[in-house]
Design an enzyme around this catalytic site. Structure first.
Site, PDB file in Angstrom:
ATOM      1  N   MET A  12       0.597  -1.223  -0.117  1.00 40.28           N
ATOM      2  CA  MET A  12      -0.004  -0.015  -0.302  1.00 40.28           C
ATOM      3  C   MET A  12       0.140   1.083  -0.361  1.00 40.28           C
ATOM      4  O   MET A  12       1.121   2.238   0.903  1.00 40.28           O
ATOM      5  CB  MET A  12      -0.982   0.268   1.171  1.00 40.28           C
ATOM      6  CG  MET A  12      -1.660  -1.404   1.788  1.00 40.28           C
ATOM      7  SD  MET A  12      -2.469  -1.382   2.477  1.00 40.28           S
ATOM      8  CE  MET A  12      -1.204  -2.248   3.517  1.00 40.28           C
ATOM      9  N   GLN A  40     -11.258   2.568  -0.068  1.00 38.94           N
ATOM     10  CA  GLN A  40     -10.961   4.121   0.859  1.00 38.94           C
ATOM     11  C   GLN A  40     -11.921   5.454   0.312  1.00 38.94           C
ATOM     12  O   GLN A  40     -12.505   5.967   1.346  1.00 38.94           O
ATOM     13  CB  GLN A  40      -9.102   4.298   0.845  1.00 38.94           C
ATOM     14  CG  GLN A  40      -8.449   3.455   1.219  1.00 38.94           C
ATOM     15  CD  GLN A  40      -6.850   3.876   1.113  1.00 38.94           C
ATOM     16  OE1 GLN A  40      -6.619   4.638   0.101  1.00 38.94           O
ATOM     17  NE2 GLN A  40      -6.074   3.773   2.036  1.00 38.94           N
ATOM     18  N   THR A  93       2.082   1.796   6.136  1.00 39.55           N
ATOM     19  CA  THR A  93       0.815   2.852   5.142  1.00 39.55           C
ATOM     20  C   THR A  93       0.132   3.567   6.527  1.00 39.55           C
ATOM     21  O   THR A  93       0.359   2.980   7.456  1.00 39.55           O
ATOM     22  CB  THR A  93      -0.112   2.099   4.172  1.00 39.55           C
ATOM     23  OG1 THR A  93      -0.643   3.597   4.180  1.00 39.55           O
ATOM     24  CG2 THR A  93      -0.614   1.190   5.092  1.00 39.55           C
ATOM     25  N   ASN A  94       0.802   5.257   6.727  1.00 39.10           N
ATOM     26  CA  ASN A  94      -0.236   5.674   7.149  1.00 39.10           C
ATOM     27  C   ASN A  94      -1.210   5.325   7.051  1.00 39.10           C
ATOM     28  O   ASN A  94      -2.371   5.613   8.618  1.00 39.10           O
ATOM     29  CB  ASN A  94       0.688   7.103   7.701  1.00 39.10           C
ATOM     30  CG  ASN A  94       2.230   7.200   7.730  1.00 39.10           C
ATOM     31  OD1 ASN A  94       1.992   8.021   8.545  1.00 39.10           O
ATOM     32  ND2 ASN A  94       2.679   7.333   6.378  1.00 39.10           N
ATOM     33  N   THR A  95      -1.849   5.962   6.612  1.00 40.33           N
ATOM     34  CA  THR A  95      -3.571   5.998   6.160  1.00 40.33           C
ATOM     35  C   THR A  95      -3.797   4.414   7.070  1.00 40.33           C
ATOM     36  O   THR A  95      -5.136   5.067   7.665  1.00 40.33           O
ATOM     37  CB  THR A  95      -3.953   6.223   4.943  1.00 40.33           C
ATOM     38  OG1 THR A  95      -2.904   7.531   4.372  1.00 40.33           O
ATOM     39  CG2 THR A  95      -5.002   6.492   4.284  1.00 40.33           C
ATOM     40  N   CYS A 141       2.620  10.012   4.477  1.00 40.23           N
ATOM     41  CA  CYS A 141       2.496   8.987   3.695  1.00 40.23           C
ATOM     42  C   CYS A 141       3.876   8.362   3.226  1.00 40.23           C
ATOM     43  O   CYS A 141       4.511   8.418   2.794  1.00 40.23           O
ATOM     44  CB  CYS A 141       2.211   9.450   2.711  1.00 40.23           C
ATOM     45  SG  CYS A 141       1.658   8.331   0.990  1.00 40.23           S
ATOM     46  N   THR A 142       3.853   6.558   3.572  1.00 40.51           N
ATOM     47  CA  THR A 142       5.216   6.972   3.007  1.00 40.51           C
ATOM     48  C   THR A 142       6.017   6.370   1.456  1.00 40.51           C
ATOM     49  O   THR A 142       6.867   6.201   1.417  1.00 40.51           O
ATOM     50  CB  THR A 142       4.650   4.531   3.224  1.00 40.51           C
ATOM     51  OG1 THR A 142       3.898   4.340   2.896  1.00 40.51           O
ATOM     52  CG2 THR A 142       4.783   4.412   5.127  1.00 40.51           C
ATOM     53  N   GLU A 143       4.942   6.806   0.503  1.00 44.39           N
ATOM     54  CA  GLU A 143       5.706   6.904  -0.556  1.00 44.39           C
ATOM     55  C   GLU A 143       6.306   8.776  -0.988  1.00 44.39           C
ATOM     56  O   GLU A 143       6.907   9.069  -1.971  1.00 44.39           O
ATOM     57  CB  GLU A 143       4.553   7.129  -1.709  1.00 44.39           C
ATOM     58  CG  GLU A 143       4.287   5.825  -2.241  1.00 44.39           C
ATOM     59  CD  GLU A 143       2.809   4.719  -1.227  1.00 44.39           C
ATOM     60  OE1 GLU A 143       2.958   3.878  -1.012  1.00 44.39           O
ATOM     61  OE2 GLU A 143       2.262   5.414  -0.183  1.00 44.39           O
TER      62      GLU A 143
END
Length: 232
Positions: free
Chosen positions: A10, A52, A83-85, A197-199
């Site tokens: 994710m 989501q 993932t943060n979300t 956000c991990t990206e």
């Protein structure tokens, strides 16, 4: 060494960074041919993303709880959601397993507190910036003041994450947009900015700005190694 359970995919772009950071840290601390003991469950992000944006969070919790149970069955001693979300449903995921969940907001906040940061800007998906599951954890549990970009800037950040970064696309124009938004947060009093956000760290990093950045992917991954190697 404890076995680290990862719930990834994710997106897989950032999950690959988790894998690299964790193994690099284990090698750095233990040397030789050492690498991390890992159990990874990678979901199909298209399914999660659709849920989501439909607001079907309980359905995402069901999917990720099953993933957590799989990595627990595979021998994981503790679990990370990469993932943060999706920490929006962290409590449901934790309740589904018997091993502890290492929360990404907690590991990030602990670093902020250690560095004496009192007020921080938060970038992430619209869900992370708008909703309270992340911000209020920092505020209530750690006493950190959190500010977020304007509604318009949140849309820009969100769209770049889903339409570009999760697909591995890095665009200079998008980097400049992020840097401008981060500068505005500093003008509003932020002492640092959380890349929540991990990206995002794929797009902006310390080489592009003097603003103090907190890369949640790196912080979370390194914290996992600390837990895995504790007592060795």
């Amino acid at each position: 060494m404890k076995t680290i359970g990862l719930i990834g995919g994710m997106s897989w772009e950032s999950t690959s960074n988790y894998y690299q950071i964790i193994n690099r840290e284990v090698k750095g601390q233990l040397g030789g041919l050492h690498s991390a003991k890992l159990c990874l469950y990678s979901v199909d992000f298209a399914e999660i993303e659709a849920l989501q944006h439909q607001g079907r969070w309980e359905d995402t919790a069901t999917i990720l709880s099953a993933a957590a149970q799989s990595v627990e069955a595979g021998g994981a001693d503790f679990i990370l959601i990469c993932t943060n979300t999706m920490h929006k449903v962290a409590d449901q995921i934790q309740a589904s397993v018997n091993v502890p969940l290492l929360h990404i907001a907690d590991t990030t906040a602990e670093q902020l507190v250690a560095d004496g940061i009192k007020k921080v800007g938060l970038l992430g998906t619209r869900f992370t910036m708008e909703q309270d599951f992340y911000k209020q954890r920092l505020i209530r549990k750690f006493g950190i003041d959190v500010i977020v970009p304007s509604t318009e800037d949140q849309t820009t950040i969100h769209d770049i994450i889903y339409n570009e970064l999760c697909k591995g696309e890095i665009r200079e124009a998008s980097r400049q947009s992020y840097l401008a938004i981060m500068s505005q947060l500093v003008e509003m009093g932020a002492e640092a900015v959380i890349l929540g956000c991990t990206e995002i760290a794929m797009l902006v990093g310390p080489q592009y700005t003097d603003i103090k950045l907190y890369d949640t992917t790196e912080i979370h991954a390194k914290a996992a190694v600390d837990v895995a190697l504790k007592g060795m």
